[in-house]
Enzyme design. Sequence first.
Site, PDB file in Angstrom:
ATOM      1  N   ASP A  21       0.751  -0.964  -0.143  1.00  0.00           N
ATOM      2  CA  ASP A  21       0.314  -0.197  -0.075  1.00  0.00           C
ATOM      3  C   ASP A  21       1.082   1.250   0.002  1.00  0.00           C
ATOM      4  O   ASP A  21       1.841   1.030   0.820  1.00  0.00           O
ATOM      5  CB  ASP A  21      -0.912   0.162   1.117  1.00  0.00           C
ATOM      6  CG  ASP A  21      -2.128   1.071   1.085  1.00  0.00           C
ATOM      7  OD1 ASP A  21      -2.453   1.951   0.250  1.00  0.00           O
ATOM      8  OD2 ASP A  21      -2.793   1.119   2.570  1.00  0.00           O
TER       9      ASP A  21
ATOM     10  N   HIS B  56       2.453   3.759  -9.137  1.00  0.00           N
ATOM     11  CA  HIS B  56       2.097   2.076  -8.840  1.00  0.00           C
ATOM     12  C   HIS B  56       3.323   1.491 -10.130  1.00  0.00           C
ATOM     13  O   HIS B  56       3.678   0.282 -10.113  1.00  0.00           O
ATOM     14  CB  HIS B  56       0.779   2.124  -9.821  1.00  0.00           C
ATOM     15  CG  HIS B  56      -0.040   2.408  -9.716  1.00  0.00           C
ATOM     16  ND1 HIS B  56      -0.729   1.932  -8.156  1.00  0.00           N
ATOM     17  CD2 HIS B  56      -1.481   2.964  -9.215  1.00  0.00           C
ATOM     18  CE1 HIS B  56      -1.666   2.532  -7.774  1.00  0.00           C
ATOM     19  NE2 HIS B  56      -2.496   3.241  -8.762  1.00  0.00           N
TER      20      HIS B  56
ATOM     21  N   ASN C 111     -10.664  -2.007  -5.196  1.00  0.00           N
ATOM     22  CA  ASN C 111     -10.205  -1.786  -6.373  1.00  0.00           C
ATOM     23  C   ASN C 111     -11.078  -1.308  -7.477  1.00  0.00           C
ATOM     24  O   ASN C 111     -10.633  -0.363  -7.747  1.00  0.00           O
ATOM     25  CB  ASN C 111      -8.614  -1.899  -6.253  1.00  0.00           C
ATOM     26  CG  ASN C 111      -8.324  -2.199  -4.872  1.00  0.00           C
ATOM     27  OD1 ASN C 111      -6.998  -2.706  -4.433  1.00  0.00           O
ATOM     28  ND2 ASN C 111      -8.557  -0.903  -4.257  1.00  0.00           N
TER      29      ASN C 111
ATOM     30  N   SER D  81      -7.676  -4.537   5.508  1.00  0.00           N
ATOM     31  CA  SER D  81      -8.834  -4.385   3.881  1.00  0.00           C
ATOM     32  C   SER D  81      -9.425  -5.581   3.461  1.00  0.00           C
ATOM     33  O   SER D  81      -9.024  -5.897   1.862  1.00  0.00           O
ATOM     34  CB  SER D  81      -7.870  -3.647   2.824  1.00  0.00           C
ATOM     35  OG  SER D  81      -7.519  -2.674   3.936  1.00  0.00           O
TER      36      SER D  81
HETATM   37  C1  IPE Z   1      -5.465  -2.727   0.028  1.00  0.00           C
HETATM   38  O1  IPE Z   1      -5.229  -1.277  -0.511  1.00  0.00           O
HETATM   39  C2  IPE Z   1      -5.309  -3.666  -1.023  1.00  0.00           C
HETATM   40  C3  IPE Z   1      -4.409  -3.134  -1.896  1.00  0.00           C
HETATM   41  C4  IPE Z   1      -3.262  -3.556  -1.609  1.00  0.00           C
HETATM   42  C5  IPE Z   1      -4.024  -4.540  -3.320  1.00  0.00           C
HETATM   43  P1  IPE Z   1      -6.197   0.177  -0.360  1.00  0.00           P
HETATM   44  O2  IPE Z   1      -5.176   1.116  -0.353  1.00  0.00           O
HETATM   45  O3  IPE Z   1      -7.042  -0.858  -1.169  1.00  0.00           O
HETATM   46  O4  IPE Z   1      -6.966   0.366   1.010  1.00  0.00           O
HETATM   47  P2  IPE Z   1      -7.860   0.991   1.638  1.00  0.00           P
HETATM   48  O5  IPE Z   1      -8.409   1.429   0.805  1.00  0.00           O
HETATM   49  O6  IPE Z   1      -6.807   1.546   1.780  1.00  0.00           O
HETATM   50  O7  IPE Z   1      -8.400  -0.143   3.168  1.00  0.00           O
HETATM   51  C1  IPE Z   2      -1.177   0.276  -3.037  1.00  0.00           C
HETATM   52  O1  IPE Z   2      -1.437   1.495  -3.731  1.00  0.00           O
HETATM   53  C2  IPE Z   2      -1.683  -0.078  -4.655  1.00  0.00           C
HETATM   54  C3  IPE Z   2      -3.539  -0.476  -5.335  1.00  0.00           C
HETATM   55  C4  IPE Z   2      -4.173  -0.362  -4.090  1.00  0.00           C
HETATM   56  C5  IPE Z   2      -3.006  -1.091  -6.085  1.00  0.00           C
HETATM   57  P1  IPE Z   2      -2.263   2.835  -3.580  1.00  0.00           P
HETATM   58  O2  IPE Z   2      -3.094   3.062  -4.784  1.00  0.00           O
HETATM   59  O3  IPE Z   2      -3.670   2.761  -2.166  1.00  0.00           O
HETATM   60  O4  IPE Z   2      -2.033   3.726  -2.898  1.00  0.00           O
HETATM   61  P2  IPE Z   2      -2.233   4.975  -1.524  1.00  0.00           P
HETATM   62  O5  IPE Z   2      -2.975   3.955  -0.305  1.00  0.00           O
HETATM   63  O6  IPE Z   2      -4.261   5.766  -2.536  1.00  0.00           O
HETATM   64  O7  IPE Z   2      -1.317   5.998  -1.336  1.00  0.00           O
HETATM   65 MG    MG Z   3      -4.281   1.885  -0.226  1.00  0.00          MG
END
Ligand code: IPE
Ligand code: IPE
Ligand code: MG
Length: 247
Positions: free
Chosen positions: A21, A38, A69, A197
Amino acid sequence: MNLLESIHLDNLPKHVAIIMDGNGRWAKQKGLLRAFGHENGTKSVRTTVESCAKLGIENLTLYAFSTENWNRPKLEVDTLMKLLVHSLKNELKTLQENNIKLNSIGNLNRLPKSIQKELNEVITLTKDNSKMVLTLALSYGSREELINAIKNISDKVKNNTISIDTIDESIINEHLYTHNLPEVDLLIRTSGEHRISNFLLWQIAYAELFFTDVLWPDFTEQHLYEAIISYQKRERRFGKTSEQIKK
Ligand code: IPE
Ligand code: IPE
Ligand code: MG
């Protein structure tokens, strides 16, 4: 000091799972688009996969895309899917060189056909590799996984292939996407969020949890070692007393 020297190779977690994350925040801090976060996150994936295999971790499961997601803006979902195909194509060599077998869990039918194809190809090509199993959680949600398991078990009860009395932990395990994997020993989440999550809810019942503020694109092998060292300092009691464990 290289933290690697402090790791006891005879007490490695058999299964490490990571909630990767913080890509979006990493990009935002730099004034860049989330997509760059990403993209840079994929570099951390590569170093982490290689480091785990080299250390001798037998199972690594990475949370790459959750069922929730799918609710992100279409542009971001499309970018993530493109990156995924690209990474799968690029990483085949790394997987083969390190003797890593690719596996995936999640509702894969929801993924674009091009990804399903690429994924299946890499899974087939690496199926005989034996050093480590790398599982990608894609379009994965633990609640959905449990709902599917309950439906499948109920069906078997209805058809008399399973009797209600025999339903136990192992029957539940057999009906999860993770049926071939051991329980999670160490769960790592980056980016400072202290939540699960919807990841592997059943499978982490007795996992050791490690949270770090480091954002995923900044996660290096030294951070991985830090998590493993923390894991190795803990006493896993599984409900027993410390005295019982030390016997
Ligand atoms: C969890 O991260 C999913 C992945 C790392 C793939 P999210 O960024 O989607 O989770 P929340 O929304 O902060 O709980
Ligand atoms: C994790 O990083 C990757 C996925 C959930 C696909 P995020 O995209 O959730 O990054 P933040 O949490 O918004 O910083
Ligand atoms: Mg995230």
